[in-house]
Design an enzyme around this catalytic site. Sequence first.
Site, PDB file in Angstrom:
ATOM      1  N   TYR A  32      20.911 -12.068  11.654  1.00 24.04           N
ATOM      2  CA  TYR A  32      19.797 -11.536  10.861  1.00 24.04           C
ATOM      3  C   TYR A  32      19.267 -12.627   9.917  1.00 24.04           C
ATOM      4  O   TYR A  32      19.741 -13.756   9.949  1.00 24.04           O
ATOM      5  CB  TYR A  32      20.241 -10.262  10.123  1.00 24.04           C
ATOM      6  CG  TYR A  32      20.633  -9.169  11.096  1.00 24.04           C
ATOM      7  CD1 TYR A  32      19.679  -8.588  11.925  1.00 24.04           C
ATOM      8  CD2 TYR A  32      21.952  -8.765  11.231  1.00 24.04           C
ATOM      9  CE1 TYR A  32      20.031  -7.610  12.855  1.00 24.04           C
ATOM     10  CE2 TYR A  32      22.318  -7.792  12.154  1.00 24.04           C
ATOM     11  CZ  TYR A  32      21.352  -7.216  12.971  1.00 24.04           C
ATOM     12  OH  TYR A  32      21.709  -6.269  13.891  1.00 24.04           O
ATOM     13  N   CYS A  86      39.916   4.667  18.823  1.00 23.26           N
ATOM     14  CA  CYS A  86      38.641   4.227  19.407  1.00 23.26           C
ATOM     15  C   CYS A  86      38.974   3.537  20.726  1.00 23.26           C
ATOM     16  O   CYS A  86      39.895   2.730  20.799  1.00 23.26           O
ATOM     17  CB  CYS A  86      37.977   3.242  18.434  1.00 23.26           C
ATOM     18  SG  CYS A  86      36.690   2.241  19.205  1.00 23.26           S
ATOM     19  N   GLY A  93      35.995  -0.739  11.614  1.00 22.63           N
ATOM     20  CA  GLY A  93      34.680  -0.193  11.926  1.00 22.63           C
ATOM     21  C   GLY A  93      34.847   1.046  12.784  1.00 22.63           C
ATOM     22  O   GLY A  93      35.081   2.160  12.304  1.00 22.63           O
ATOM     23  N   CYS A 101      28.686   4.385  20.830  1.00 20.01           N
ATOM     24  CA  CYS A 101      28.090   4.475  19.484  1.00 20.01           C
ATOM     25  C   CYS A 101      27.026   3.396  19.337  1.00 20.01           C
ATOM     26  O   CYS A 101      25.896   3.663  18.912  1.00 20.01           O
ATOM     27  CB  CYS A 101      29.171   4.320  18.411  1.00 20.01           C
ATOM     28  SG  CYS A 101      30.254   2.900  18.669  1.00 20.01           S
ATOM     29  N   ARG A 129      28.880 -11.000   3.755  1.00 18.26           N
ATOM     30  CA  ARG A 129      29.347 -10.954   5.147  1.00 18.26           C
ATOM     31  C   ARG A 129      28.748 -12.157   5.860  1.00 18.26           C
ATOM     32  O   ARG A 129      27.522 -12.312   5.939  1.00 18.26           O
ATOM     33  CB  ARG A 129      28.950  -9.651   5.833  1.00 18.26           C
ATOM     34  CG  ARG A 129      29.786  -9.475   7.107  1.00 18.26           C
ATOM     35  CD  ARG A 129      29.807  -8.076   7.635  1.00 18.26           C
ATOM     36  NE  ARG A 129      31.058  -7.855   8.363  1.00 18.26           N
ATOM     37  CZ  ARG A 129      31.240  -6.961   9.299  1.00 18.26           C
ATOM     38  NH1 ARG A 129      30.257  -6.149   9.629  1.00 18.26           N
ATOM     39  NH2 ARG A 129      32.399  -6.830   9.915  1.00 18.26           N
ATOM     40  N   GLN A 189      25.672  -2.468   1.803  1.00 21.73           N
ATOM     41  CA  GLN A 189      25.223  -3.750   2.362  1.00 21.73           C
ATOM     42  C   GLN A 189      23.704  -3.862   2.213  1.00 21.73           C
ATOM     43  O   GLN A 189      22.982  -2.907   2.518  1.00 21.73           O
ATOM     44  CB  GLN A 189      25.628  -3.830   3.836  1.00 21.73           C
ATOM     45  CG  GLN A 189      25.465  -5.219   4.412  1.00 21.73           C
ATOM     46  CD  GLN A 189      25.936  -5.309   5.860  1.00 21.73           C
ATOM     47  OE1 GLN A 189      25.455  -4.567   6.710  1.00 21.73           O
ATOM     48  NE2 GLN A 189      26.849  -6.218   6.141  1.00 21.73           N
TER      49      GLN A 189
END
Length: 359
Positions: free
Chosen positions: A157, A325, A301, A331, A204, A87
């Site tokens: 972002y 998970c 993920g 995390c 993405r 990425q």
Amino acid sequence: MIKNRLVMAPMLVGYGSSDGEVSPSMVDYYEARARGGVGIIIVEAACVNQEGLETYSQLRINHPRYISGLEKLSRSIKNYGCRAFIQIFHAGRQTSQLITGTQVVGPSPLACPMTREMPRQLSVAEIEKITDEFVSAAQYAAMAGFDGVEIHAAHGYLINQFLSPHSNQRQDEYGGSLENRMRFLLNIVRRIKKSLPQLILSVRLNIDDFVPGGLLPVESLVVCQELEKNGANLIHCSCGTYQSGLTSIEPASYPEGWRMYLAEQVKKTVNIPVVGGGMIRNPHMAEEVIASGQADFIFLGRSLMADPLWPVKARDGQEEDIRPCISCNNCFASNSRGMSVSCTVNPGWGTRENRPIHH
Ligand SMILES: Cc1cc2nc3c(=O)[nH]c(=O)nc-3n(C[C@H](O)[C@H](O)[C@H](O)COP(=O)(O)O)c2cc1C
Ligand code: SF4
């Protein structure tokens, strides 16, 4: 050929060296996931320049000196028949001067309500320079042996800041109409495709920012169509920004697969493959999504942080052996504090994970 429909989502783990080089523990971490049978690994967000850094130890992809480390990483992934993507990223205003060493930048002088640092508005010449830096980053990725790159245009972002009317209030050719707000992203896509036609190009994208006045499906679906027309090969659906809270990295209160409806809308809009996911913990859920045609690929993920063998266990009917998970977000909390990531349920991470397995 891709061996299955599972994609490891990009996740910053903070294992890079302080100057952004690939480290041996990072290679081990990705290698363990490649051995676990996932079809594609998208290596975590690598930064295209210094002012776009989100964390100190983030991978950098802005100079030929990084190619050799990145090549070790892509090789360790491809050795297991897994496709390797990386990425490419710029944080824009969602970072801090403490990390970038200079005032944060963005499309407009509007501070992110979470970081509260006022960005400096980028000039047109600077936007064109960052466009060049994304293209160079893709070239370094190709030189390092990656099969594909993913442009990070999600999660609040820089590229998402341009797309979103909430953070982009420019009055020039990069702001205002949707056509203008998506110009930055589409220029990057076109330029990468022209320079590297053989490289698989994923984007993405936030299908919904979940922020008042932000990017909504009515506009993001048009962006998806334009991405397809301009040469993108894959759309990787996501959602949320720093401001929307934990909609990008959900806590346990969110139901499994709750956001597949976003990928489903994209799937109905474009002909290129669509990646969907978020809170996918159970192989049966992943199978249902594919069978019902909501997405072509499923991203995993945190499920792969918790158990790198998730894919082979699912393939071999050993679902009950998967270490799930628990969506505790420890995390993510360590990542937010600038520390290397570790997992509550996977204490062997980075060490015992790489013991030989038989499958
Ligand atoms: C520690 C951590 C780091 C992340 N870093 C990135 C990143 O670099 N790029 C990105 O697009 N998403 C990043 N994400 C979001 C994940 O790719 C994924 O979309 C999210 O965790 C939800 O999916 P999951 O429930 O399968 O984990 C990160 C998530 C976590 C937990
Ligand atoms: S730390 Fe918690 S949320 Fe993160 S991968 Fe491990 S179990 Fe999942």
